[in-house]
Design an enzyme around this catalytic site. Structure first.
Site, PDB file in Angstrom:
ATOM      1  N   GLU A 190       0.844  -1.197   0.000  1.00 45.11           N
ATOM      2  CA  GLU A 190       0.000   0.000   0.000  1.00 45.11           C
ATOM      3  C   GLU A 190       0.875   1.242   0.000  1.00 45.11           C
ATOM      4  O   GLU A 190       1.929   1.272   0.652  1.00 45.11           O
ATOM      5  CB  GLU A 190      -0.868  -0.037   1.265  1.00 45.11           C
ATOM      6  CG  GLU A 190      -1.533   1.240   1.663  1.00 45.11           C
ATOM      7  CD  GLU A 190      -2.720   1.586   0.808  1.00 45.11           C
ATOM      8  OE1 GLU A 190      -2.485   2.232  -0.235  1.00 45.11           O
ATOM      9  OE2 GLU A 190      -3.856   1.234   1.177  1.00 45.11           O
ATOM     10  N   HIS A 192      -0.958   4.566  -0.168  1.00 46.43           N
ATOM     11  CA  HIS A 192      -1.835   5.652   0.291  1.00 46.43           C
ATOM     12  C   HIS A 192      -1.679   6.923  -0.538  1.00 46.43           C
ATOM     13  O   HIS A 192      -1.785   8.036  -0.017  1.00 46.43           O
ATOM     14  CB  HIS A 192      -1.576   5.973   1.772  1.00 46.43           C
ATOM     15  CG  HIS A 192      -2.073   4.914   2.703  1.00 46.43           C
ATOM     16  ND1 HIS A 192      -1.227   4.133   3.465  1.00 46.43           N
ATOM     17  CD2 HIS A 192      -3.328   4.490   3.002  1.00 46.43           C
ATOM     18  CE1 HIS A 192      -1.937   3.285   4.183  1.00 46.43           C
ATOM     19  NE2 HIS A 192      -3.214   3.474   3.931  1.00 46.43           N
ATOM     20  N   GLU A 216      -0.657  -0.641  -4.357  1.00 49.99           N
ATOM     21  CA  GLU A 216      -1.922   0.069  -4.197  1.00 49.99           C
ATOM     22  C   GLU A 216      -1.747   1.579  -4.119  1.00 49.99           C
ATOM     23  O   GLU A 216      -0.945   2.081  -3.344  1.00 49.99           O
ATOM     24  CB  GLU A 216      -2.618  -0.439  -2.929  1.00 49.99           C
ATOM     25  CG  GLU A 216      -3.978   0.168  -2.684  1.00 49.99           C
ATOM     26  CD  GLU A 216      -4.743  -0.560  -1.587  1.00 49.99           C
ATOM     27  OE1 GLU A 216      -5.516   0.108  -0.876  1.00 49.99           O
ATOM     28  OE2 GLU A 216      -4.573  -1.793  -1.439  1.00 49.99           O
ATOM     29  N   GLU A 242     -10.168   3.597  -4.084  1.00 51.02           N
ATOM     30  CA  GLU A 242     -10.852   3.828  -2.807  1.00 51.02           C
ATOM     31  C   GLU A 242     -11.261   5.286  -2.645  1.00 51.02           C
ATOM     32  O   GLU A 242     -12.183   5.597  -1.886  1.00 51.02           O
ATOM     33  CB  GLU A 242      -9.985   3.400  -1.627  1.00 51.02           C
ATOM     34  CG  GLU A 242      -8.790   4.290  -1.362  1.00 51.02           C
ATOM     35  CD  GLU A 242      -7.908   3.776  -0.239  1.00 51.02           C
ATOM     36  OE1 GLU A 242      -7.837   4.452   0.804  1.00 51.02           O
ATOM     37  OE2 GLU A 242      -7.315   2.702  -0.402  1.00 51.02           O
ATOM     38  N   HIS A 292     -12.521  -1.947  -1.009  1.00 50.49           N
ATOM     39  CA  HIS A 292     -11.848  -1.310   0.119  1.00 50.49           C
ATOM     40  C   HIS A 292     -12.755  -1.479   1.332  1.00 50.49           C
ATOM     41  O   HIS A 292     -13.933  -1.136   1.294  1.00 50.49           O
ATOM     42  CB  HIS A 292     -11.644   0.170  -0.211  1.00 50.49           C
ATOM     43  CG  HIS A 292     -10.911   0.947   0.817  1.00 50.49           C
ATOM     44  ND1 HIS A 292     -11.500   1.940   1.585  1.00 50.49           N
ATOM     45  CD2 HIS A 292      -9.613   0.903   1.207  1.00 50.49           C
ATOM     46  CE1 HIS A 292     -10.611   2.475   2.384  1.00 50.49           C
ATOM     47  NE2 HIS A 292      -9.451   1.871   2.182  1.00 50.49           N
TER      48      HIS A 292
END
Length: 389
Positions: A190, A192, A216, A242, A292
């Site tokens: 991930e 973010h 991600e 997301e 998500h």
């Protein structure tokens, strides 16, 4: 049947505050629950949910498509996380009412289920870990729980770029986890939305050595053209979505061929039917649907109903533990066996909330951890599993 009131409840949950809604009807004892948890904007989204009451008291809760259309159209300032999270919460509560009124789980109203349980990957398994060795030990425990994939963000406080020391530490943590779990589970990295395009490409090339399942949200979510450029220039699969909030934003994502996996959130992208439509768009593009799902128990219940009936469903995000009082504030019954979470068969969403218990855990202001190097401070001491094995 008529909607009579929309109530909202905020409950502290350590890393955030859960935001729940309860849509009341004029039928005694018949109501629906939803979730609008929106980290760091909890009071704002709760008020947005209550503002929907003004337009929809007196409406038939069975007319869910009409609710979405009117709520979206009449907002004028459309889209965005606050409005769409409010719409999402009320929309899932309407499905809960419809399922309860007809005596069937929501998945039966969406075409019936394709599967009785869904494979899950773990998030939150790394709570308090800092060093590669600590990540490795906690990864082993998560695999012992039955998870077949593990996700985390190893990038500390980095934003846009990452220095050599930070990159070496992140890759050391990835290597330690991969070595610890070997062929027992996949690894998901991930980001973010942290990085600029060249840094994301550099990291993507470095992650190729670990055969990660996906990388991600490598760049900020507003730049879908940049995301497509990253995807074109690395070999690691890309996931995202997301922080996209409806099917129109997803259309652009698909047109640009910017991801290999999509991750819409039932609490933010318009609710159950909107996610069903987004999943169908993904299916037409042969892209897997991986919702998500890091929020609270009602969002998890709604996502399970979707996962039951979406043909291109692949993996469900699952928090490996949560605050102990999660069991107090709802009657959630989640069964997790051999890496899969069972689909509940109770009418509606199959869950209820207890507002009187939430009063013991009032709102506490919580800030974003992502750029403070405290991202692994995600659970309190005493966090426990909320599912049955």
């Amino acid at each position: 049947m008529k909607i009579t009131k929309i109530n909202t409840y905020i409950c502290h949950a350590y890393r955030t505050n859960w935001v729940f809604v309860r849509v009341e009807t004029n039928v005694p004892g018949l109501y629906g629950v939803g979730e609008a948890t929106l980290e760091y904007k909890e009071h704002t989204v709760a008020m947005a949910c209550q503002e929907l009451e003004r337009d929809f008291v007196g409406h038939d809760p069975h007319n869910i498509e009409a609710f979405f259309h009117l709520a979206y159209r009449n907002a004028y300032w459309r889209g965005g996380p606050v409005l769409m999270s409010a719409i999402s919460a009320v929309e899932m509560a309407l499905w809960d009412i419809k399922g309860k009124d007809l005596g069937v789980p929501v998945y039966q109203l969406l075409g019936g289920k394709l599967r009785d349980a869904v494979p899950c990957y773990a998030n939150g398994w790394f709570a308090s870990a800092k060093s590669p060795d600590e990540f490795a030990e906690m990864a082993k425990k998560a695999v012992e729980q039955g998870f077949t994939a593990l996700k985390w963000d190893p990038f500390g406080s980095a934003y846009l770029q990452i220095d050599r020391k930070g990159m070496d530490h992140a890759l050391s943590c990835v290597a330690a986890v991969c070595d610890a779990i070997q062929d027992k589970a996949d690894v998901i990295i991930e980001a973010h939305g942290r990085f600029d395009v060249p840094t994301a490409i550099r990291l993507g090339h470095a992650l190729e050595a670990f055969d990660v399942l996906w990388f991600e949200e490598p760049i900020p979510p507003q730049n879908l053209e940049g995301l497509a450029e990253v995807k074109r220039r690395i070999k690691v699969p890309i996931s995202g979505g997301e922080r996209l909030y409806n099917k129109w934003e997803y259309k652009t994502l698909f047109d640009l061929k910017a991801v290999d996996y999509i991750q819409p959130d039932v609490s933010h992208a318009g609710g159950i039917m909107e996610l069903k439509k987004i999943a169908a768009m993904a299916e037409a593009n042969h892209i897997p649907f991986c919702p998500h799902n890091p929020s609270g128990p009602v969002a998890n219940a709604a996502t399970l109903q979707l996962a039951a009936c979406v043909p291109n469903f692949f993996l469900l995000e699952t928090m490996s533990s949560d605050v102990p009082w999660r069991r107090e504030i709802c009657d959630e019954e989640v069964v997790f066996t051999e890496g899969k979470m069972g689909i509940p068969d109770k009418p509606g969403l199959g869950i209820d909330i207890f507002p009187e218990q939430m009063e013991k855990y009032p709102y506490k202001a919580v800030g974003l951890r992502h750029y403070k190097n405290t991202l692994t401070d995600i659970r309190p001491e005493g966090a426990i599993s909320y599912f049955k094995n």
